[in-house]
Design a protein around this motif. Structure first.
Motif, PDB file in Angstrom:
ATOM      1  N   LYS A  90       0.837  -1.201   0.000  1.00 53.90           N
ATOM      2  CA  LYS A  90       0.000   0.000   0.000  1.00 53.90           C
ATOM      3  C   LYS A  90       0.868   1.246   0.000  1.00 53.90           C
ATOM      4  O   LYS A  90       1.819   1.360   0.775  1.00 53.90           O
ATOM      5  CB  LYS A  90      -0.913  -0.020   1.214  1.00 53.90           C
ATOM      6  N   GLY A  91       0.558   2.182  -0.897  1.00 53.33           N
ATOM      7  CA  GLY A  91       1.331   3.406  -0.998  1.00 53.33           C
ATOM      8  C   GLY A  91       2.515   3.307  -1.945  1.00 53.33           C
ATOM      9  O   GLY A  91       3.126   4.319  -2.288  1.00 53.33           O
ATOM     10  N   ARG A  92       2.860   2.094  -2.358  1.00 60.00           N
ATOM     11  CA  ARG A  92       3.988   1.896  -3.291  1.00 60.00           C
ATOM     12  C   ARG A  92       3.530   1.337  -4.631  1.00 60.00           C
ATOM     13  O   ARG A  92       4.127   1.656  -5.667  1.00 60.00           O
ATOM     14  CB  ARG A  92       5.018   0.937  -2.678  1.00 60.00           C
ATOM     15  N   PHE A  93       2.508   0.503  -4.620  1.00 58.54           N
ATOM     16  CA  PHE A  93       2.008  -0.124  -5.843  1.00 58.54           C
ATOM     17  C   PHE A  93       0.655   0.481  -6.218  1.00 58.54           C
ATOM     18  O   PHE A  93      -0.134   0.849  -5.348  1.00 58.54           O
ATOM     19  CB  PHE A  93       1.817  -1.628  -5.650  1.00 58.54           C
ATOM     20  N   THR A  94       0.395   0.530  -7.521  1.00 60.05           N
ATOM     21  CA  THR A  94      -0.894   1.026  -8.011  1.00 60.05           C
ATOM     22  C   THR A  94      -1.422   0.077  -9.073  1.00 60.05           C
ATOM     23  O   THR A  94      -0.749  -0.174 -10.079  1.00 60.05           O
ATOM     24  CB  THR A  94      -0.748   2.430  -8.621  1.00 60.05           C
ATOM     25  N   ILE A  95      -2.623  -0.417  -8.847  1.00 65.59           N
ATOM     26  CA  ILE A  95      -3.272  -1.289  -9.824  1.00 65.59           C
ATOM     27  C   ILE A  95      -4.233  -0.457 -10.650  1.00 65.59           C
ATOM     28  O   ILE A  95      -4.884   0.464 -10.137  1.00 65.59           O
ATOM     29  CB  ILE A  95      -4.003  -2.464  -9.134  1.00 65.59           C
ATOM     30  N   SER A  96      -4.298  -0.761 -11.928  1.00 60.86           N
ATOM     31  CA  SER A  96      -5.221  -0.048 -12.814  1.00 60.86           C
ATOM     32  C   SER A  96      -5.642  -0.987 -13.939  1.00 60.86           C
ATOM     33  O   SER A  96      -5.059  -2.052 -14.118  1.00 60.86           O
ATOM     34  CB  SER A  96      -4.574   1.218 -13.379  1.00 60.86           C
ATOM     35  N   ARG A  97      -6.644  -0.558 -14.684  1.00 66.58           N
ATOM     36  CA  ARG A  97      -7.112  -1.384 -15.794  1.00 66.58           C
ATOM     37  C   ARG A  97      -7.578  -0.487 -16.925  1.00 66.58           C
ATOM     38  O   ARG A  97      -8.083   0.608 -16.689  1.00 66.58           O
ATOM     39  CB  ARG A  97      -8.236  -2.311 -15.355  1.00 66.58           C
ATOM     40  N   ASP A  98      -7.376  -0.956 -18.133  1.00 59.94           N
ATOM     41  CA  ASP A  98      -7.874  -0.280 -19.326  1.00 59.94           C
ATOM     42  C   ASP A  98      -8.861  -1.250 -19.958  1.00 59.94           C
ATOM     43  O   ASP A  98      -8.465  -2.190 -20.660  1.00 59.94           O
ATOM     44  CB  ASP A  98      -6.725   0.043 -20.276  1.00 59.94           C
ATOM     45  N   ASN A  99     -10.123  -1.045 -19.687  1.00 58.17           N
ATOM     46  CA  ASN A  99     -11.138  -1.998 -20.140  1.00 58.17           C
ATOM     47  C   ASN A  99     -11.241  -2.051 -21.660  1.00 58.17           C
ATOM     48  O   ASN A  99     -11.533  -3.106 -22.223  1.00 58.17           O
ATOM     49  CB  ASN A  99     -12.484  -1.646 -19.525  1.00 58.17           C
ATOM     50  N   ALA A 100     -10.983  -0.939 -22.311  1.00 57.20           N
ATOM     51  CA  ALA A 100     -11.055  -0.921 -23.774  1.00 57.20           C
ATOM     52  C   ALA A 100      -9.968  -1.799 -24.380  1.00 57.20           C
ATOM     53  O   ALA A 100     -10.162  -2.381 -25.450  1.00 57.20           O
ATOM     54  CB  ALA A 100     -10.929   0.513 -24.283  1.00 57.20           C
ATOM     55  N   LYS A 101      -8.831  -1.878 -23.699  1.00 60.88           N
ATOM     56  CA  LYS A 101      -7.721  -2.686 -24.199  1.00 60.88           C
ATOM     57  C   LYS A 101      -7.679  -4.075 -23.563  1.00 60.88           C
ATOM     58  O   LYS A 101      -6.782  -4.861 -23.879  1.00 60.88           O
ATOM     59  CB  LYS A 101      -6.393  -1.972 -23.927  1.00 60.88           C
ATOM     60  N   ASN A 102      -8.625  -4.332 -22.638  1.00 63.91           N
ATOM     61  CA  ASN A 102      -8.645  -5.634 -21.962  1.00 63.91           C
ATOM     62  C   ASN A 102      -7.303  -5.918 -21.292  1.00 63.91           C
ATOM     63  O   ASN A 102      -6.766  -7.039 -21.365  1.00 63.91           O
ATOM     64  CB  ASN A 102      -8.980  -6.739 -22.956  1.00 63.91           C
ATOM     65  N   THR A 103      -6.773  -4.905 -20.648  1.00 62.48           N
ATOM     66  CA  THR A 103      -5.434  -4.997 -20.055  1.00 62.48           C
ATOM     67  C   THR A 103      -5.455  -4.430 -18.646  1.00 62.48           C
ATOM     68  O   THR A 103      -6.155  -3.448 -18.363  1.00 62.48           O
ATOM     69  CB  THR A 103      -4.410  -4.238 -20.907  1.00 62.48           C
TER      70      THR A 103
END
Length: 124
Positions: free
Chosen positions: A65-78
């Motif tokens: 927490k505070g060091r890693f960031t999760i994200s998603r690009d649904n249009a790219k399915n990534t």
């Protein structure tokens, strides 16, 4: 057939950064929660982070927490995992995973689809 493919692992010095990617076949991520897990040498697979389809709500293990960031690009399915301020103890094989619905669980056995893993080594 559902396929998840991770990329972006490698060797990095302590304090450095890496960004992992997880690409899914077809529309694997549509309507589903996705997560990152890791397995360090001699240890069990552990939860790192997760993100829901609905609202993009995120969850993190205390250790990242505070060091890693999760994200998603649904249009790219990534899906992505931005890892900053890396420590030696972050060394592990990192796996992306997806569920068949939009719930998030911290235990790996609740996830239905898995990638093959990508090695992250933090060392000077």
């Amino acid at each position: 057939q559902v396929q998840l493919v991770e990329s972006g692992g490698g060797l990095v010095q302590p304090g450095g950064s890496l960004r992992l990617s997880c690409a899914a076949s077809a529309r694997t991520f549509s309507g589903r929660s996705v997560a990152w897990f890791r397995r360090a040498p001699g240890k069990e697979r552990e939860f790192v982070a997760a993100i829901r389809w609905t609202g993009g709500v995120t969850y993190y293990a205390d250790s990242v927490k505070g060091r890693f960031t999760i994200s998603r690009d649904n249009a790219k399915n990534t899906m992505y995992l931005q890892m900053d301020s890396l420590k030696r103890e972050d060394t592990a094989v990192y796996y992306c995973a997806a569920r068949v619905d939009d719930y998030v669980y911290y235990a790996s056995h609740w996830y239905d689809y898995w990638g093959q893993g990508t090695q992250v080594t933090v060392s000077s």
